[in-house]
Scaffold this active site. Structure first.
Site: not given
Length: 195
Positions: A14, A176, A111
């Site tokens: 995570g 990200e 993604h």
């Protein structure tokens, strides 16, 4: 300002979840992370969430007779947390159409490719194998088709000579971690929506 309540779905460590938790600590951030749900009880991210005082739950899909029953139970947990928005952060299950439609316009995913290129798994290895020079990541709305929903934000990184999937992945992960909190801020503040 009423902050949107966010549930995060994870399968592993995570790292994107952790970045969202940190971003939501800012007093002017329009969302708060209220719960983290994993399909793996051993996911390290659950412990991280607990250390931040965030509610957690884990559900093994193998314990359910069908995917629908598994996802119905996920929805019950998310609703018990009064979740407004669902963020997928390395959740390694394909979600069924009913679940996706239930959260339509309120569920986003990160993604590791510049969608629509390189949907699915092993994106970094595939990019290197194809000799592509620009790679990156995409935060997008989740729709029933795999990695097909409209993009909210994208970030590019160069593919360097000698890159391995690991070195490229590490460079993409930095981006990200930069764009996921920003995309959540846009959605939670009402600046973007799914048409």
């Amino acid at each position: 300002m009423s902050r949107k309540k966010v549930g995060v779905l994870i399968s592993g460590r995570g790292s994107n979840m952790s970045v969202l938790i940190e971003a939501a600590k800012a007093p002017d951030f329009p969302a708060e992370i209220v719960g983290v749900l994993s399909n793996r009880a051993a996911a390290p991210g659950l412990e991280i969430a607990q250390q931040h005082g965030i509610a957690t739950a884990s559900l093994a899909q193998s314990k359910f007779p069908s995917r629908d029953m598994f996802e119905d139970t996920m929805t019950q947990i998310l609703e018990s947390w009064e979740v407004d928005i669902v963020c997928l952060a390395g959740f390694m299950r394909i979600l069924g159409e009913d679940f996706v439609e239930r959260w339509r316009g309120r569920m986003i995913n990160i993604h590791p490719s510049l969608l629509p290129a390189y949907k699915g798994l092993d994106t970094h290895a595939r990019v290197i194998a194809d000799g592509v020079t620009v790679h990156g990541c995409t935060v997008h709305f989740v729709t029933p088709g795999l990695d097909e929903g409209p993009a909210i934000l994208q970030a590019e990184v160069p593919v360097l000579p000698g890159d391995t999937p690991e070195t490229l992945s590490a460079r993409v992960l930095v981006e990200e971690h930069r764009i996921y909190p920003e995309a959540l801020r846009l959605l939670a503040s009402g600046s973007v929506s799914l048409e």
